[in-house]
Design an enzyme around this catalytic site. Structure first.
Site, PDB file in Angstrom:
ATOM      1  CG  HIS A   1      -6.260   2.032   0.764  1.00 15.76           C
ATOM      2  ND1 HIS A   1      -5.075   2.559   0.293  1.00 15.76           N
ATOM      3  CD2 HIS A   1      -5.899   0.978   1.563  1.00 15.76           C
ATOM      4  CE1 HIS A   1      -4.065   1.866   0.770  1.00 15.76           C
ATOM      5  NE2 HIS A   1      -4.524   0.902   1.541  1.00 15.76           N
TER       6      HIS A   1
ATOM      7  CB  CYS B   1      -0.924   0.007   1.200  1.00 19.23           C
ATOM      8  SG  CYS B   1      -1.984  -1.447   1.229  1.00 19.23           S
TER       9      CYS B   1
END
Ligand code: COA
Length: 419
Positions: free
Chosen positions: A364, A98
């Site tokens: 996200h 991420c």
């Protein structure tokens, strides 16, 4: 060594850009990986007000495009934004879960610092929604230590649930106290997100429709509307599964000052790595490696937490917003939850956190998240906020804390307005 500044940035709309046929289960793409990436690159180059020929090299941050879309070898696709101007330029894809596009940014910075390149482009992208939830969960689990975690059925909500339990135990919090803290973070990010026109859960979205703007509103939801995902984390503790891209043009501060009236510099960077498997760590109540990355970045920038006037942090799960807030020393260890409950870090705080709505509300798209944090802060700092602005004028010193995996790959940047 040249110092490096941001010359331009662009964030696409974040969302779920697919159509799902409820009867057949078929998923149709309505905005592809390629469209998202091209839009972000062209937007950043235009925002930088440069000729695309001036870009010397391109880094693409993306976590798992092969699993999500079948497209690996994504670096070369960046050329298609400007095929004539970009053909033959060096490109590469960088992966750090991420934190993939923060890793791409760091590589771009090293390229400029070394003197090899003057002006570079970074784009972060992820197209996640072509897969159903089980496929997304499987792809994301690749960022865990597969033999002892992913292969054993451990998911990312599960890994961060371990942090939530570790935090609760270490600081002796009751279930009610922890829930109050986590829901306060979710509500704050939902409130901020509806002001962000690019957010996945923006105005008119699920959080807005259901009025999830206070901790009570979330706590009082019936279980079926806020189911347990991995105890103690519920649906509204989890970040969104999002499609999106963000891009930045970086150059030497010297050149940026000549080209732009407002210049934002990377004053300090920090990059640390934790051991991949959670079983090899003891402190499941803090981001040990994240704290070291903060220390590196603050030392290099010559600042402390008190100097920060805004921060974008990695709330992949609400518990991680507490851990990041403590890692940045915006709260003392063990105190972030109560600080949020007491109303800190909102838009008129000395240091608002996640004005963008964060990963919980802005969304996200994992490979795009680091680049997006930088674009949103950059725009805040040059007085062109996207959505909610810090109440006390444009911030001069800000930080990002972007975390890949379960607290494993940590990137911290301190941004300073220098003109
Ligand atoms: N937060 C709040 N609401 C969410 C949500 C989330 N994270 N994910 C989905 N929803 C909402 C949807 O909008 C939908 O609402 P509606 O019924 O009003 O339309 C409803 O919940 C069902 O959506 P669906 O997509 O079927 O949810 P899901 O159960 O398949 O997925 C999660 C939920 C939590 C599993 C998924 O969001 C997830 O995996 N999040 C974490 C992603 C992650 O781990 N990222 C990496 C971090 S390191």
């Amino acid at each position: 060594m040249s110092s490096v500044s941001i010359l331009g940035g662009y964030n696409t709309q974040f969302g779920s850009f697919v159509q799902r046929n409820k009867e057949t289960g078929e998923i149709t793409d309505t905005k592809s990986l390629y469209e998202l990436m091209t839009e972000a690159i062209q937007g950043a180059v235009q925002d930088a007000q440069i000729d695309p020929k001036e870009i010397d090299a391109i880094w693409v941050g993306s976590f798992a495009p092969g699993l999500f879309t079948n497209q690996d070898h994504l670096g070369p696709f960046a050329l298609e934004a400007y095929p004539e101007a970009f053909r033959f330029k060096p490109t590469q894809r960088v992966e750090g879960a991420c934190a993939s596009s923060s890793m791409a940014i760091l590589n771009g910075i090293y390229g400029i610092e070394s003197g090899r390149y003057k002006t570079i482009l970074v784009v972060g992208v992820e197209k996640m929604n072509l897969l159903k939830t089980a496929g997304v969960t499987h792809a994301l689990a690749g960022a865990s230590f597969w033999p002892t975690e992913g292969a054993q059925g451990m998911t990312f909500p599960g890994l961060f649930a371990e942090y939530a339990k570790g935090y609760q135990k270490h600081y002796g919090l009751s279930d009610e106290q922890l829930q109050k803290m986590l829901t306060t973070v979710a509500a704050l990010n939902y409130r901020n997100g509806i002001e962000n026109p690019l957010a996945h859960f923006g105005k008119g979205g699920p959080a807005d429709r259901n009025g999830l703007f206070t901790s009570e509103a979330i706590i009082n939801m019936p279980d079926e509307k806020n189911p347990m995902v991995a105890e103690p984390l519920r649906l509204h503790d989890c970040s969104l599964v999002t499609d999106g891209a963000a891009a930045l043009v970086l150059t030497t501060t010297e050149l940026a000052k000549k080209k732009k009236s407002a210049v934002v510099e990377f004053a300090g960077i920090g990059h640390t790595t934790e051991r991949l498997a959670t079983k090899d760590r003891k402190n499941m109540h803090e981001l040990v490696a994240g704290k070291q990355a903060v220390n590196q970045a603050f030392t290099e920038a010559g600042i402390g937490a008190k100097d920060l006037q805004a921060a974008e942090v990695h709330d992949c799960f609400t518990i991680n917003q507490l851990l990041c807030t403590e890692a940045l020393s915006l709260s003392q260890d063990g105190k972030a939850g109560q600080d949020y409950v007491d109303g800190r870090f909102v838009a008129d705080d000395h240091c608002p956190v996640n004005l963008s709505g964060g990963l919980k509300s802005k969304g996200h798209p994992v490979g795009a998240t680091g680049a997006s944090m930088h674009v949103l802060l950059y725009k805040q700092m040059i007085g062109q906020p996207i959505g909610l602005a810090r109440k006390a004028g444009s911030p001069e010193v800000t930080a990002t804390l972007n975390v890949g995996g379960s607290g494993v790959t940590n990137s911290v940047t301190v941004l300073k307005r220098v003109q």
